[in-house]
Design a protein around this motif. Structure first.
Motif, short mmCIF file in Angstrom:
data_model
loop_
_atom_site.label_atom_id
_atom_site.label_comp_id
_atom_site.label_asym_id
_atom_site.label_seq_id
_atom_site.Cartn_x
_atom_site.Cartn_y
_atom_site.Cartn_z
N ILE A 1 0.85 -1.42 0.04
CA ILE A 1 0.13 -0.23 0.30
C ILE A 1 0.75 1.57 0.55
N LYS A 2 2.36 1.59 0.64
CA LYS A 2 2.71 2.46 0.58
C LYS A 2 3.75 2.57 -0.89
N THR A 3 3.97 1.32 -1.23
CA THR A 3 4.00 1.82 -2.58
C THR A 3 3.98 2.06 -3.76
N VAL A 4 2.43 1.68 -3.85
CA VAL A 4 1.12 1.83 -4.33
C VAL A 4 1.51 3.32 -4.46
N ILE B 1 13.09 1.64 -6.21
CA ILE B 1 13.16 0.82 -7.32
C ILE B 1 11.31 0.67 -8.21
N SER B 2 11.04 0.13 -6.14
CA SER B 2 9.25 -0.78 -7.17
C SER B 2 8.44 1.24 -7.35
N PHE B 3 8.44 1.52 -6.17
CA PHE B 3 7.39 3.04 -6.85
C PHE B 3 7.76 3.89 -8.38
N ILE B 4 8.75 3.93 -8.04
CA ILE B 4 9.03 4.85 -9.72
C ILE B 4 8.64 3.93 -10.58
N SER B 5 8.88 2.26 -10.91
CA SER B 5 8.27 1.59 -11.52
C SER B 5 6.60 1.79 -11.86
N VAL B 6 6.50 1.85 -10.26
CA VAL B 6 4.93 1.96 -10.21
C VAL B 6 4.24 2.83 -10.91
N GLY B 7 5.05 4.35 -10.84
CA GLY B 7 4.74 5.66 -11.81
C GLY B 7 4.92 6.05 -12.41
N LEU B 8 5.73 5.39 -13.14
CA LEU B 8 5.87 5.38 -14.73
C LEU B 8 4.93 4.51 -15.46
N CYS B 9 5.04 3.13 -15.28
CA CYS B 9 3.91 2.24 -15.61
C CYS B 9 2.35 2.87 -15.48
N SER B 10 1.79 3.45 -14.76
CA SER B 10 0.51 3.52 -13.77
C SER B 10 0.15 4.98 -14.71
N MET B 11 0.99 6.07 -14.80
CA MET B 11 0.29 7.94 -15.10
C MET B 11 0.48 8.08 -16.52
N TRP B 12 -0.24 7.31 -17.68
CA TRP B 12 -0.20 7.81 -18.01
C TRP B 12 -1.47 7.70 -18.69
N ALA B 13 -2.48 7.31 -18.15
CA ALA B 13 -4.35 7.50 -18.18
C ALA B 13 -4.03 8.71 -17.76
N THR B 14 -3.56 9.11 -16.36
CA THR B 14 -3.65 11.12 -15.82
C THR B 14 -2.86 12.03 -16.66
N LEU B 15 -2.09 12.01 -17.13
CA LEU B 15 -1.32 12.17 -18.53
C LEU B 15 -2.51 13.16 -19.76
N TRP C 1 -2.18 -0.58 -8.85
CA TRP C 1 -2.18 -1.60 -8.78
C TRP C 1 -1.80 -2.67 -8.67
N MET C 2 -2.17 -2.98 -9.80
CA MET C 2 -2.67 -4.19 -10.97
C MET C 2 -0.94 -4.75 -11.37
N VAL C 3 0.13 -3.62 -11.72
CA VAL C 3 1.34 -4.03 -11.63
C VAL C 3 2.17 -3.57 -10.85
N LEU C 4 1.69 -3.51 -9.14
CA LEU C 4 2.14 -3.86 -8.47
C LEU C 4 2.93 -4.82 -8.36
N ILE C 5 2.36 -5.79 -7.95
CA ILE C 5 2.41 -7.36 -8.07
C ILE C 5 3.69 -7.52 -8.57
N ALA C 6 3.43 -7.41 -9.34
CA ALA C 6 4.34 -7.99 -11.03
C ALA C 6 6.19 -6.99 -10.74
N ILE C 7 5.80 -6.12 -10.28
CA ILE C 7 6.80 -5.09 -10.23
C ILE C 7 7.97 -5.46 -8.89
N GLU C 8 6.92 -5.73 -7.61
CA GLU C 8 7.26 -6.20 -6.70
C GLU C 8 8.13 -7.26 -6.91
N LEU C 9 7.52 -8.06 -7.61
CA LEU C 9 8.03 -10.01 -7.16
C LEU C 9 9.23 -9.55 -8.26
#
Length: 366
Positions: A163-166, A232-246, A299-307
């Motif tokens: 939750i903190k990471t996402v 690494i995890s939270f930056i990757s999550v941010g870059l993966c998920s920001m496009w809809a907001t952009l 939240w969806m990509v977080l699991i794969a990225i954390e892994l």
């Protein structure tokens, strides 16, 4: 009082309770009973049906695997071995139980086991903290780092880490996507020149973003004591998920009513006043739609990225249980699946409530 309660119930996304409130007041009994049947009884019935199908499917797979093991024992070692395997399976001994889709009762047992494990680990942490309290005070006074607990995290600890990471990734996505989206949305030239770049980067896999971020972060934090896996995890999550907001921010800003912009010109508003008092309020509906999508994707990509990043969150938990291969590993993976789904649903409800609250305040101000 009841009308206020109904408004509150609608506002927080619990509209299915409205017919119960109205029925308690004696309003339109037949209509409200029908609504209760549709909104409460039917979902409960579908949940029960799901559990029954799950149970029957788990039982069928269990029997299939058991029959296969008995038949294999018979072919390899004869009737005596087959009889021993049958007796072992019927006795419930862990070593010979078929490891297939767990039943609802097994998943519930694993959930209780994980909670019990969390209580044990929490007690160990508390005892360790009390034991090292005086020593850590001396170390801090001497300018040394305190001794920290290095035991394994519990399932609840891993949920909190995820939750903190996402949320860290979500905030990063907001800080990147919204300002850039506003700037691009205000300029038709920028939109036409940068749109192709957005369309190329938007579908890039989380794995690719993770590898890129990994290379950069590992280089920049080579001599640092910071938790590189979390970064690494939270930056990757941010870059993966920001496009809809952009994309939604660009669309919202670029489609602001021209009459509103003309009023801003007449009032001689400065650039920042124009953005914060006119453009952003007018773009909020589309921006919040993008934010809801961004949080869901995060939240969806977080699991794969954390892994892949070996961050101690739910992704790491699922992978470790998969590799563990213990008799209750499948049950624990199903527990994690439900937890991931429930948290994802709650995050979406929170964003929807915030969106309604912002819209409500905006309408009140008008």
């Amino acid at each position: 009082m009841s009308d206020k309660l109904i408004k509150i119930v609608r506002f927080i996304g619990l509209g299915f309770l409205e017919p119960i409130i109205r029925l308690s007041r004696g309003e339109e009994t037949k209509k409200n009973l029908t609504e209760i049947l549709k909104k409460i009884v039917a979902p409960l019935a579908s949940t029960l049906l799901f559990i029954l199908l799950w149970q029957s499917g788990a039982t069928a797979l269990y029997n299939t695997e058991a029959e296969y093991r008995i038949e294999k024992a018979f072919k390899d070692q004869g009737q005596k071995a087959a009889d021993e395997m049958t007796a072992c399976i019927e006795s419930g001994e862990v070593n010979c139980q078929p490891n297939t889709l767990p039943s609802p009762s097994q998943v519930k047992a694993s959930f209780n086991s994980l909670l019990k494990d969390h209580k044990t680990i929490s007690a160990d942490k508390k005892a360790f903290k009390e034991k090292t309290a005086d020593l850590n005070k001396k170390r801090i006074a001497e300018g040394k780092d305190p001794i920290v607990y290095t035991g394994r995290p519990s399932f609840v600890d891993q949920i909190i880490t995820s939750i903190k990471t996402v949320f860290a990734g979500f905030l990063l996505a907001i800080f990147i996507a919204v300002p850039i989206g506003v700037v691009i949305g205000l300029s038709e030239t920028l939109r036409s020149s940068i749109n192709w770049l957005i369309q190329i980067f938007k579908p890039v896999s989380p794995v690719v973003w993770l590898l890129l971020v990994f290379m950069i972060v590992k280089t920049l934090t080579k001599d640092s004591d910071a938790d590189s896996s979390f970064i690494i995890s939270f930056i990757s999550v941010g870059l993966c998920s920001m496009w809809a907001t952009l994309v939604n921010t660009v669309m919202g800003v670029s489609t602001v009513d021209k009459d509103i912009l003309n009023v801003a010109k007449v009032l001689k508003l400065g650039p920042f006043q124009k953005v914060f008092k006119v453009i952003l309020p007018s773009s909020l509906p589309l921006i919040f739609t993008g934010l809801r999508i961004t949080l869901s994707v995060a939240w969806m990509v977080l699991i794969a990225i954390e892994l892949l990043a070996q961050s101690p969150g739910l992704g790491s938990f699922v992978w470790e249980e998969f590799q563990n291969g213990a008799n209750d590993s499948n049950s624990k993976i199903i527990v994690a699946m439900f937890v991931i789904g429930i948290i994802g649903f709650l995050l979406d409800r929170i964003m929807l409530t915030i969106q309604k609250f912002v819209s409500f305040n905006k309408n009140e101000g008008a």
